[in-house]
Design a protein around this motif. Structure first.
Motif, PDB file in Angstrom:
ATOM      1  N   ALA A  89      25.535  35.276  43.912  1.00 37.66           N
ATOM      2  CA  ALA A  89      24.990  36.298  43.019  1.00 37.66           C
ATOM      3  C   ALA A  89      25.934  36.599  41.874  1.00 37.66           C
ATOM      4  O   ALA A  89      25.541  37.225  40.883  1.00 37.66           O
ATOM      5  CB  ALA A  89      24.711  37.580  43.809  1.00 37.66           C
ATOM      6  N   ALA A  90      27.202  36.190  41.988  1.00 41.14           N
ATOM      7  CA  ALA A  90      28.187  36.519  40.961  1.00 41.14           C
ATOM      8  C   ALA A  90      29.376  35.580  41.066  1.00 41.14           C
ATOM      9  O   ALA A  90      29.735  35.122  42.149  1.00 41.14           O
ATOM     10  CB  ALA A  90      28.646  37.966  41.105  1.00 41.14           C
ATOM     11  N   GLN A  91      29.991  35.319  39.918  1.00 44.01           N
ATOM     12  CA  GLN A  91      31.265  34.592  39.835  1.00 44.01           C
ATOM     13  C   GLN A  91      32.284  35.585  39.290  1.00 44.01           C
ATOM     14  O   GLN A  91      32.090  36.132  38.206  1.00 44.01           O
ATOM     15  CB  GLN A  91      31.156  33.391  38.900  1.00 44.01           C
ATOM     16  CG  GLN A  91      30.036  32.419  39.239  1.00 44.01           C
ATOM     17  CD  GLN A  91      30.260  31.657  40.526  1.00 44.01           C
ATOM     18  OE1 GLN A  91      29.406  31.638  41.413  1.00 44.01           O
ATOM     19  NE2 GLN A  91      31.415  31.018  40.647  1.00 44.01           N
ATOM     20  N   LYS A  92      33.379  35.804  40.013  1.00 39.60           N
ATOM     21  CA  LYS A  92      34.288  36.868  39.623  1.00 39.60           C
ATOM     22  C   LYS A  92      35.716  36.577  40.070  1.00 39.60           C
ATOM     23  O   LYS A  92      35.964  35.607  40.765  1.00 39.60           O
ATOM     24  CB  LYS A  92      33.803  38.213  40.184  1.00 39.60           C
ATOM     25  CG  LYS A  92      33.626  38.247  41.689  1.00 39.60           C
ATOM     26  CD  LYS A  92      32.824  39.472  42.139  1.00 39.60           C
ATOM     27  CE  LYS A  92      33.476  40.777  41.763  1.00 39.60           C
ATOM     28  NZ  LYS A  92      34.705  41.043  42.564  1.00 39.60           N
ATOM     29  N   ASP A  93      36.647  37.421  39.629  1.00 34.86           N
ATOM     30  CA  ASP A  93      38.068  37.366  40.031  1.00 34.86           C
ATOM     31  C   ASP A  93      38.698  36.004  39.761  1.00 34.86           C
ATOM     32  O   ASP A  93      39.340  35.418  40.640  1.00 34.86           O
ATOM     33  CB  ASP A  93      38.232  37.694  41.522  1.00 34.86           C
ATOM     34  CG  ASP A  93      37.517  38.958  41.967  1.00 34.86           C
ATOM     35  OD1 ASP A  93      37.264  39.822  41.124  1.00 34.86           O
ATOM     36  OD2 ASP A  93      37.208  39.063  43.167  1.00 34.86           O
ATOM     37  N   PRO A  94      38.592  35.444  38.561  1.00 35.23           N
ATOM     38  CA  PRO A  94      39.132  34.098  38.334  1.00 35.23           C
ATOM     39  C   PRO A  94      40.657  34.070  38.327  1.00 35.23           C
ATOM     40  O   PRO A  94      41.320  34.987  37.824  1.00 35.23           O
ATOM     41  CB  PRO A  94      38.588  33.744  36.949  1.00 35.23           C
ATOM     42  CG  PRO A  94      38.454  35.077  36.254  1.00 35.23           C
ATOM     43  CD  PRO A  94      37.998  36.019  37.334  1.00 35.23           C
ATOM     44  N   THR A  95      41.230  33.020  38.876  1.00 36.79           N
ATOM     45  CA  THR A  95      42.651  32.698  38.719  1.00 36.79           C
ATOM     46  C   THR A  95      42.731  31.248  38.269  1.00 36.79           C
ATOM     47  O   THR A  95      42.001  30.395  38.789  1.00 36.79           O
ATOM     48  CB  THR A  95      43.446  32.957  40.009  1.00 36.79           C
ATOM     49  OG1 THR A  95      44.845  32.709  39.774  1.00 36.79           O
ATOM     50  CG2 THR A  95      42.978  32.103  41.165  1.00 36.79           C
ATOM     51  N   VAL A  96      43.594  30.959  37.301  1.00 40.84           N
ATOM     52  CA  VAL A  96      43.502  29.716  36.543  1.00 40.84           C
ATOM     53  C   VAL A  96      44.888  29.104  36.337  1.00 40.84           C
ATOM     54  O   VAL A  96      45.834  29.814  35.972  1.00 40.84           O
ATOM     55  CB  VAL A  96      42.891  29.992  35.152  1.00 40.84           C
ATOM     56  CG1 VAL A  96      42.747  28.689  34.368  1.00 40.84           C
ATOM     57  CG2 VAL A  96      41.555  30.693  35.264  1.00 40.84           C
ATOM     58  N   VAL A  97      45.002  27.782  36.544  1.00 40.39           N
ATOM     59  CA  VAL A  97      46.187  27.042  36.106  1.00 40.39           C
ATOM     60  C   VAL A  97      45.744  25.735  35.464  1.00 40.39           C
ATOM     61  O   VAL A  97      44.682  25.192  35.787  1.00 40.39           O
ATOM     62  CB  VAL A  97      47.179  26.739  37.255  1.00 40.39           C
ATOM     63  CG1 VAL A  97      47.855  28.009  37.749  1.00 40.39           C
ATOM     64  CG2 VAL A  97      46.515  25.980  38.386  1.00 40.39           C
ATOM     65  N   PHE A  98      46.578  25.237  34.548  1.00 41.36           N
ATOM     66  CA  PHE A  98      46.361  23.919  33.945  1.00 41.36           C
ATOM     67  C   PHE A  98      47.443  23.002  34.480  1.00 41.36           C
ATOM     68  O   PHE A  98      48.645  23.263  34.342  1.00 41.36           O
ATOM     69  CB  PHE A  98      46.450  24.009  32.426  1.00 41.36           C
ATOM     70  CG  PHE A  98      46.090  22.726  31.731  1.00 41.36           C
ATOM     71  CD1 PHE A  98      44.766  22.302  31.665  1.00 41.36           C
ATOM     72  CD2 PHE A  98      47.067  21.942  31.137  1.00 41.36           C
ATOM     73  CE1 PHE A  98      44.424  21.120  31.023  1.00 41.36           C
ATOM     74  CE2 PHE A  98      46.740  20.760  30.494  1.00 41.36           C
ATOM     75  CZ  PHE A  98      45.417  20.346  30.438  1.00 41.36           C
TER      76      PHE A  98
ATOM     77  N   THR B  99      36.171  34.407  43.222  1.00 38.19           N
ATOM     78  CA  THR B  99      35.322  35.010  44.249  1.00 38.19           C
ATOM     79  C   THR B  99      33.863  34.710  43.930  1.00 38.19           C
ATOM     80  O   THR B  99      33.443  34.785  42.773  1.00 38.19           O
ATOM     81  CB  THR B  99      35.524  36.530  44.292  1.00 38.19           C
ATOM     82  OG1 THR B  99      36.886  36.824  44.587  1.00 38.19           O
ATOM     83  CG2 THR B  99      34.621  37.175  45.338  1.00 38.19           C
ATOM     84  N   VAL B 100      33.097  34.371  44.972  1.00 35.58           N
ATOM     85  CA  VAL B 100      31.643  34.278  44.832  1.00 35.58           C
ATOM     86  C   VAL B 100      30.998  35.213  45.851  1.00 35.58           C
ATOM     87  O   VAL B 100      31.478  35.365  46.969  1.00 35.58           O
ATOM     88  CB  VAL B 100      31.123  32.829  45.017  1.00 35.58           C
ATOM     89  CG1 VAL B 100      31.525  31.972  43.836  1.00 35.58           C
ATOM     90  CG2 VAL B 100      31.609  32.204  46.310  1.00 35.58           C
ATOM     91  N   LYS B 101      29.920  35.844  45.414  1.00 34.10           N
ATOM     92  CA  LYS B 101      29.184  36.774  46.282  1.00 34.10           C
ATOM     93  C   LYS B 101      27.990  36.040  46.877  1.00 34.10           C
ATOM     94  O   LYS B 101      26.968  35.828  46.217  1.00 34.10           O
ATOM     95  CB  LYS B 101      28.718  37.985  45.471  1.00 34.10           C
ATOM     96  CG  LYS B 101      29.845  38.753  44.789  1.00 34.10           C
ATOM     97  CD  LYS B 101      30.772  39.429  45.762  1.00 34.10           C
ATOM     98  CE  LYS B 101      30.105  40.569  46.479  1.00 34.10           C
ATOM     99  NZ  LYS B 101      31.044  41.317  47.350  1.00 34.10           N
ATOM    100  N   LEU B 102      28.130  35.628  48.137  1.00 31.20           N
ATOM    101  CA  LEU B 102      27.054  34.958  48.862  1.00 31.20           C
ATOM    102  C   LEU B 102      26.315  35.988  49.713  1.00 31.20           C
ATOM    103  O   LEU B 102      26.800  37.101  49.910  1.00 31.20           O
ATOM    104  CB  LEU B 102      27.629  33.854  49.752  1.00 31.20           C
ATOM    105  CG  LEU B 102      28.578  32.852  49.083  1.00 31.20           C
ATOM    106  CD1 LEU B 102      28.991  31.781  50.082  1.00 31.20           C
ATOM    107  CD2 LEU B 102      27.960  32.228  47.845  1.00 31.20           C
ATOM    108  N   PRO B 103      25.153  35.658  50.242  1.00 32.57           N
ATOM    109  CA  PRO B 103      24.453  36.606  51.100  1.00 32.57           C
ATOM    110  C   PRO B 103      25.322  37.024  52.288  1.00 32.57           C
ATOM    111  O   PRO B 103      25.672  36.218  53.145  1.00 32.57           O
ATOM    112  CB  PRO B 103      23.221  35.807  51.564  1.00 32.57           C
ATOM    113  CG  PRO B 103      22.980  34.822  50.469  1.00 32.57           C
ATOM    114  CD  PRO B 103      24.351  34.436  49.988  1.00 32.57           C
TER     115      PRO B 103
ATOM    116  N   GLY C 111      28.286  45.056  44.956  1.00 35.77           N
ATOM    117  CA  GLY C 111      28.068  43.688  45.404  1.00 35.77           C
ATOM    118  C   GLY C 111      26.858  43.021  44.794  1.00 35.77           C
ATOM    119  O   GLY C 111      26.677  41.802  44.935  1.00 35.77           O
ATOM    120  N   GLN C 112      26.021  43.794  44.101  1.00 31.36           N
ATOM    121  CA  GLN C 112      24.844  43.237  43.448  1.00 31.36           C
ATOM    122  C   GLN C 112      25.051  42.998  41.958  1.00 31.36           C
ATOM    123  O   GLN C 112      24.150  42.498  41.285  1.00 31.36           O
ATOM    124  CB  GLN C 112      23.654  44.183  43.647  1.00 31.36           C
ATOM    125  CG  GLN C 112      23.259  44.389  45.106  1.00 31.36           C
ATOM    126  CD  GLN C 112      22.184  45.446  45.262  1.00 31.36           C
ATOM    127  OE1 GLN C 112      22.252  46.535  44.688  1.00 31.36           O
ATOM    128  NE2 GLN C 112      21.161  45.125  46.040  1.00 31.36           N
TER     129      GLN C 112
END
Length: 373
Positions: free
Chosen positions: A77-86, A96-100, A351-352
């Motif tokens: 339902a959502a893509q959130k809290d990204p952490t990133v490296v190159f 984070t992904v919000k699954l059922p 969460g929605q």
């Protein structure tokens, strides 16, 4: 990094001169827990010198870069809290992904951000918990391992785990070890409050753990670098202000100073604070809705982009490197964040909320940027 309430400055060339703040720290007694005190020395001249930090007066965002992937099972339902490296020519994103009924961590990798949304996704299998999320990734050079730091909900435990997994191959999402606690929420856990959004950053002697507790407090723990990830046996208040969650701390390249950005509640936006050491006091840089580090007052869509957010929530500055020092170049800022319209939150539980991941890039100034005129 911010606009300061000193004499007026041009809005498109904001500059912060921190001479007075540095001078006030130089007058402070040396805390017993400072690395200089442990080593029996005094701070170097470089650590007490003046420093100038500029912040973009305006950021621009493009179209969303990572949205929930259409799929028959484990639909997000959502893509959130990204952490990133190159690393090795590829971007590596954990989020984070919000699954059922679940909040878990998902991974994707790509060579350019234009490929991000179409890149293959993998749900990490590092825990049996229905709640493991808010990741942070970095390479811990002393051990030559990648670390993933995240929070795990454990039934019957009052405080969430501060958890970690490790791998020698960041490009293999199946190679991460199973979650193990750095702090387990038990009787010996030194945290005064459980908190969330755990964040690790290291200097030359210590690993520091920061967390927020949703009540205007940011907490700090530390351990010796050689003991990491163990030894976090002391907890103290690092910052008390009108802040909420998702504090992320970075070393400023070439300045031997530190920046913390931290999210405020409501229509989400980011504040910023600076310090000249990780165990020291934090000084406000951009700490109001009117003059934020990044928020609805200073973001806009890039030319030709359909507006899609007025929230700047749980984000990560793009680093100049990938190791445990979490170094960023203040002259080359980019901010990967989660966004959505505030009006779309109405009547929904958190969460929605339909977060998507985008990137903020500074709008070039018409004048000089980054140093005192």
């Amino acid at each position: 990094m911010n606009r300061l309430n000193h004499r007026p400055l041009a809005r498109n060339s904001l500059v912060l001169l921190l001479l007075a703040a540095c001078a006030s720290h130089a007058a402070d007694p040396l805390p017993q827990n400072r690395p200089e005190a442990l080593a029996g020395g005094q701070p170097s001249a470089a650590k007490t010198a003046s420093v100038t930090i500029s912040v973009p007066d305006m950021w621009e965002y493009g179209a969303p870069l990572i949205a929930p992937e259409p799929r028959a099972t484990d639909r997000s339902a959502a893509q959130k809290d990204p952490t990133v490296v190159f690393y090795h020519g590829r971007w590596h994103v954990f989020m984070t992904v919000k699954l059922p009924g679940k909040s878990v961590i998902e991974y994707c990798s790509f060579t350019s951000w234009e490929q991000a949304d179409g890149s293959p996704r993998t749900l990490l299998r590092v825990s049996d918990s229905s709640y493991f999320c808010a990741p942070q990734v970095f390479y811990f050079e002393p051990q030559r391992k990648w670390y993933l730091i995240y929070q795990v909900g454990i039934p019957g435990v009052k405080k969430m785990w501060v958890a970690c997994s490790t791998t020698s191959d960041i490009a293999d999402p199946d190679s991460w070890t199973q979650a193990r606690p750095i702090l387990d929420g038990g009787e010996a856990d030194p945290r005064r409050e459980g908190g969330l959004d755990y964040w690790i950053i290291c200097d030359e002697q210590r690993a520091y753990l920061f967390l927020t507790s949703l009540n205007g407090k940011m907490w700090r723990l530390w351990t010796r670098l050689e003991d990491f990830p163990h030894g976090f046996d002391h907890c103290e208040l690092a910052l008390e202000a009108k802040i909420f969650e998702a504090s992320h701390t970075y070393r400023l390249k070439g300045q031997d100073k530190y920046l913390t950005i931290v999210e405020e509640n409501g229509r989400r936006y980011y504040k910023a604070y600076w310090a000249d050491r990780l165990d020291g006091p934090w000084t406000p840089l951009a700490d109001t809705a009117e003059q934020p580090f990044a928020g609805w007052k200073n973001i806009r869509p890039a030319a030709g982009v359909e507006p899609w957010t007025d929230n700047v929530s749980h984000g990560e500055l793009v680093r100049d490197g990938y190791d445990q020092t979490l170094t960023v170049d203040p002259d080359k800022l980019r901010f990967v964040f989660q966004g959505m319209w505030d009006k779309d939150k109405s009547g929904k539980a958190y969460g929605q909320f339909s977060w998507r991941i985008g990137m903020l890039t500074p709008v070039p100034s018409r004048g000089s940027i980054g140093r005192q005129p």
